[in-house]
Design a protein around this motif. Structure first.
Motif, mmCIF file in Angstrom:
data_model
loop_
_atom_site.group_PDB
_atom_site.id
_atom_site.type_symbol
_atom_site.label_atom_id
_atom_site.label_comp_id
_atom_site.label_asym_id
_atom_site.label_seq_id
_atom_site.Cartn_x
_atom_site.Cartn_y
_atom_site.Cartn_z
ATOM 1 N N THR A 641 0.837 -1.204 0.000
ATOM 2 C CA THR A 641 0.000 0.000 0.000
ATOM 3 C C THR A 641 0.871 1.253 0.000
ATOM 4 O O THR A 641 0.614 2.208 -0.730
ATOM 5 C CB THR A 641 -0.921 0.013 1.239
ATOM 6 N N SER A 642 1.912 1.257 0.843
ATOM 7 C CA SER A 642 2.805 2.418 0.915
ATOM 8 C C SER A 642 4.156 2.000 1.475
ATOM 9 O O SER A 642 4.282 0.986 2.170
ATOM 10 C CB SER A 642 2.195 3.522 1.799
ATOM 11 N N SER A 643 5.172 2.808 1.159
ATOM 12 C CA SER A 643 6.523 2.601 1.685
ATOM 13 C C SER A 643 7.157 3.967 1.876
ATOM 14 O O SER A 643 7.081 4.822 0.985
ATOM 15 C CB SER A 643 7.352 1.757 0.716
ATOM 16 N N ARG A 644 7.779 4.166 3.028
ATOM 17 C CA ARG A 644 8.389 5.477 3.284
ATOM 18 C C ARG A 644 9.568 5.336 4.230
ATOM 19 O O ARG A 644 9.629 4.426 5.056
ATOM 20 C CB ARG A 644 7.375 6.457 3.872
ATOM 21 N N ILE A 645 10.505 6.271 4.101
ATOM 22 C CA ILE A 645 11.656 6.355 4.999
ATOM 23 C C ILE A 645 11.569 7.677 5.740
ATOM 24 O O ILE A 645 11.410 8.745 5.122
ATOM 25 C CB ILE A 645 12.977 6.261 4.221
ATOM 26 N N VAL A 646 11.663 7.616 7.057
ATOM 27 C CA VAL A 646 11.551 8.805 7.913
ATOM 28 C C VAL A 646 12.853 8.966 8.680
ATOM 29 O O VAL A 646 13.363 8.005 9.277
ATOM 30 C CB VAL A 646 10.373 8.680 8.898
ATOM 31 N N THR A 647 13.408 10.166 8.676
ATOM 32 C CA THR A 647 14.647 10.430 9.405
ATOM 33 C C THR A 647 14.413 11.492 10.473
ATOM 34 O O THR A 647 13.577 12.389 10.315
ATOM 35 C CB THR A 647 15.755 10.921 8.457
ATOM 36 N N THR A 648 15.160 11.375 11.570
ATOM 37 C CA THR A 648 15.175 12.379 12.645
ATOM 38 C C THR A 648 16.630 12.738 12.920
ATOM 39 O O THR A 648 17.546 12.266 12.243
ATOM 40 C CB THR A 648 14.519 11.831 13.926
ATOM 41 N N SER A 649 16.840 13.550 13.909
ATOM 42 C CA SER A 649 18.206 13.977 14.237
ATOM 43 C C SER A 649 19.058 12.850 14.798
ATOM 44 O O SER A 649 20.293 12.923 14.783
ATOM 45 C CB SER A 649 18.163 15.125 15.245
ATOM 46 N N SER A 650 18.415 11.781 15.293
ATOM 47 C CA SER A 650 19.180 10.703 15.925
ATOM 48 C C SER A 650 18.916 9.318 15.336
ATOM 49 O O SER A 650 19.588 8.353 15.706
ATOM 50 C CB SER A 650 18.885 10.663 17.427
ATOM 51 N N SER A 651 17.929 9.192 14.440
ATOM 52 C CA SER A 651 17.597 7.871 13.914
ATOM 53 C C SER A 651 16.904 7.989 12.568
ATOM 54 O O SER A 651 16.536 9.084 12.125
ATOM 55 C CB SER A 651 16.697 7.128 14.900
#
Length: 676
Positions: A641-651
């Motif tokens: 259905t969906s695929s995404r990559i999420v980034t933060t300052s530490s991970s």
């Protein structure tokens, strides 16, 4: 010469008489001075008169203080008392002055003096000039109070009563005219205008009715009007049922400050309005504000005027007591509730104060079914909840509880939910839950528990959920869940220091999980794993497993029915760990070693087919390795259905779905199974 001699003798005799009289006078003054002080404190003239020896009423200054000479002492007549009366009144330019006097509170038909008027003012009495007796200033004497005087508890005089309702009527008129002027001329607005005129006449008529019955000595009533100042062009939900405002009737006069706060909230003038937005002079004022506000907001009445003078009709199911300014509730602070709310209807109370002074405050709510307390208790005694037999939900969160009496919950035979989270408990002894036969949910996380008696849950046959997470349990008795065949959810992951975790991972000690097999209907399980292979866990009904572990264990056939798996704080990830998890639909992995992501390949996920949800998170903000592995992760799905990559300052993390959402899929898998 003879006449002169007689004159001189007469002057001498008169002088001698005056000296003797002076001595007698000084003697009398000396007697008076002996009664001038009491325990080192100088007494007023009135206090010196009371109890003074006498031979006549005149010596007691009976007209001034109401005292009579009875049995040789100045006393109050039968039926009256020696009182201190304080009166605060307003004089020029709005200034106030307080006057304090002491006298006998003469009651109806007592002899009195019009000059000093010592008739009891709290009963509405005054001294009649013609008869020199105490009579009612307004209304008739009913044996205890003058009828019309009841209104003086709200208004100080008839003039003030008249002025108050004149201002109220003018305010209704002004608000109505403002709304009428704002209407455009069309057929729809003509109907609105007619309704406004009728409503204005209705509210004014109601105002005059309250003014009249108040002046005639009927039970205390006072009308309050809060104009609707919200722009009608703004489309939003409001607490007003009409364009003019809220018209409601109370049994006491509110301060201008309270009415102003109510008006601001009802008219949405306060942005981000919260429980602690306002400060109040007293806790009673704060309690009144919230109760009246809730009654106005949640009233089911469609009437444009609301009478709140009869508590039996004021039905609030939930009350919230909390204050940052006032550290505790005294007995008298809650006495006002009887004048505002039908206490028999209240079923839920939330109490958030630093201290719990008098737990008997809750006993006045006979039909209480839900009670939440956040206050310092430390020791839960046997009588704390002894009269709350209807209680079904009890939350004792952040109460610093260290010990619980074995009989503390004995009378709570209808209790279904018990929350003891975030306290300081160290032991769960045998009989503390022995009478909670209907208990279904027990939460005791974030305590310091290191020991649990193996029979502590034995009597709770209906337990469906237990949360013992974030305690200090190294060992659990093998028979602890012997009687809990209804148990479906168990969280038993523990809190340990980094040093303890290292020691547990490096030791050869294997924690025995055999005790879990007694809970044969367990669906959801959360636990901490150190150096374990989990082979001894045999739960065919298990559908959700959350493991806090440094090393991913190899799952055997005993977990073949598992559908949801969460792995947290992973440092080591061997290949082919999931080869036996043929029915797994959701997999979430939280890595705490960013080197692992560089070693992952297809062999790590062997055996997994047709997932509905997948997430892997690594403590590295660089998404390069996740992107490079995306094709490996996509092979775990038949459809996406969906695929995404999420980034933060530490991970960073990658999330892939073949469903509407993670929560909906989990609900379908777990709740759907538990309802079968």
């Amino acid at each position: 010469m003879f006449k002169q001699t007689i004159l001189i003798c007469s002057i001498v005799l008169i002088g001698y008489s005056l000296v003797e009289c002076g001595k007698n006078s000084n003697s009398a003054d000396s007697d008076s001075n002996s009664n001038e002080y009491y325990q080192g404190v100088k007494l007023s003239s009135a206090e010196r008169r009371y109890n003074r020896t006498c031979t006549s009423d005149y010596q007691c200054k009976n007209y001034e203080y109401g005292l009579q000479c009875l049995s040789g002492a100045c006393k109050c007549p039968e039926g009256s008392n020696w009182i201190t009366y304080t009166r605060t009144y307003t004089y020029k330019r709005g200034q106030t002055k307080t006057e304090t006097k002491r006298f006998c509170d003469l009651t109806f038909d007592d002899l009195c003096s019009t000059k000093y008027n010592r008739c009891n003012p709290d009963l509405g009495l005054t001294c009649d000039r013609a008869t020199a007796k105490c009579i009612c200033s307004t209304g008739a004497w009913d044996g205890s109070v003058c009828g019309k005087f009841l209104i003086l508890n709200i208004m100080n005089s008839e003039e003030e009563l008249f002025n108050y309702y004149s201002r109220l009527t003018n305010e209704i008129d002004l608000q109505s005219e403002t709304r009428l002027v704002s209407l455009d001329s069309n057929s729809v607005n003509d109907k609105v205008a007619d309704d406004l005129v009728n409503l204005r006449l209705c509210l004014i008529e109601k105002s005059k009715e309250i003014e009249k019955i108040s002046g005639e000595g009927c039970p205390n009533k006072i009308a309050v009007f809060i104009p609707n100042q919200i722009n009608e062009q703004i489309r939003q939900k409001t607490f007003f049922k009409n364009m003019i405002g809220k018209f409601f009737i109370l049994s006491e006069k509110l301060s201008h400050d309270l009415i102003s706060k109510l008006s601001d909230v009802l008219n949405r003038k306060v942005k981000k309005f919260q429980r602690f937005t306002y400060e109040f002079e007293t806790l009673q004022d704060e309690t009144k504000f919230w109760i009246i506000l809730d009654l106005l907001k949640y009233s089911e009445s469609d009437l444009d005027s609301l009478d709140l003078t009869d508590p039996s009709n004021n039905k609030l199911k939930s009350l919230f007591f909390s204050s940052r300014k006032f550290p505790l509730i005294n007995d008298y602070d809650l006495d006002i509730l009887n004048d505002y709310v039908n206490l028999d209807v209240v079923s839920k109370i939330t109490y958030d104060f630093p201290d719990l002074i008098n737990p008997n405050n809750f006993n006045r709510f006979k039909n209480l079914t839900s009670l939440g307390i956040s206050a310092k208790i430390e020791h839960v005694t046997a009588d704390l909840f002894s009269q709350l037999e209807n209680l079904e939900i009890l939350k004792l969160i952040k109460c610093q509880i260290k010990t619980i009496d074995k009989d503390a919950f004995n009378n709570l035979k209808n209790l279904i939910y018990l929350n003891l989270n975030e306290n300081s408990l160290e032991l769960l002894e045998k009989y503390i839950f022995s009478n909670l036969l209907k208990l279904e949910k027990l939460l005791i996380k974030h305590n310091e528990i290191y020991y649990i008696d193996q029979d502590v849950f034995f009597w709770c046959k209906n337990l469906k959920e237990i949360d013992l997470s974030a305690n200090r349990l190294f060992k659990i008795k093998s028979k602890i869940f012997d009687g809990n065949i209804e148990l479906e959810t168990l969280r038993i992951d523990q809190k340990f220091s980094k040093k303890e975790i290292v020691e547990l991972n490096s030791s050869t000690m294997v924690i025995n999980f055999n005790y879990l097999n007694k809970a044969k209907n367990l669906i959801s399980l959360t636990l901490s794993v150190f150096n374990n292979n989990l082979a001894e866990i045999k739960l065919e009904s298990l559908r959700l497993l959350v493991i806090k572990t440094s090393k991913v264990p190899k799952f055997r056939e005993n977990f073949q029915n598992l559908q949801v798996l969460n792995l947290i704080n992973v440092n080591t990830f061997p290949e082919r760990c999931f080869i036996n998890l043929k029915n797994l639909k959701m997999l979430k992995i939280i890595l705490r070693n960013k080197q692992i992501i560089r070693e992952i390949n297809e062999q790590h996920f062997s055996g997994l087919e047709d997932l509905g949800y997948f997430l892997i998170e690594v403590n590295d903000p660089d998404p390069f390795w996740l992107r490079s592995l995306e094709s490996v992760f996509l092979k775990l799905f038949n459809n996406i259905t969906s695929s995404r990559i999420v980034t933060t300052s530490s991970s960073c993390k990658i999330e892939i779905l073949n469903c509407e959402s993670e929560s909906n899929l989990k609900r379908r898998l777990i709740d759907g199974y538990s309802n079968e």
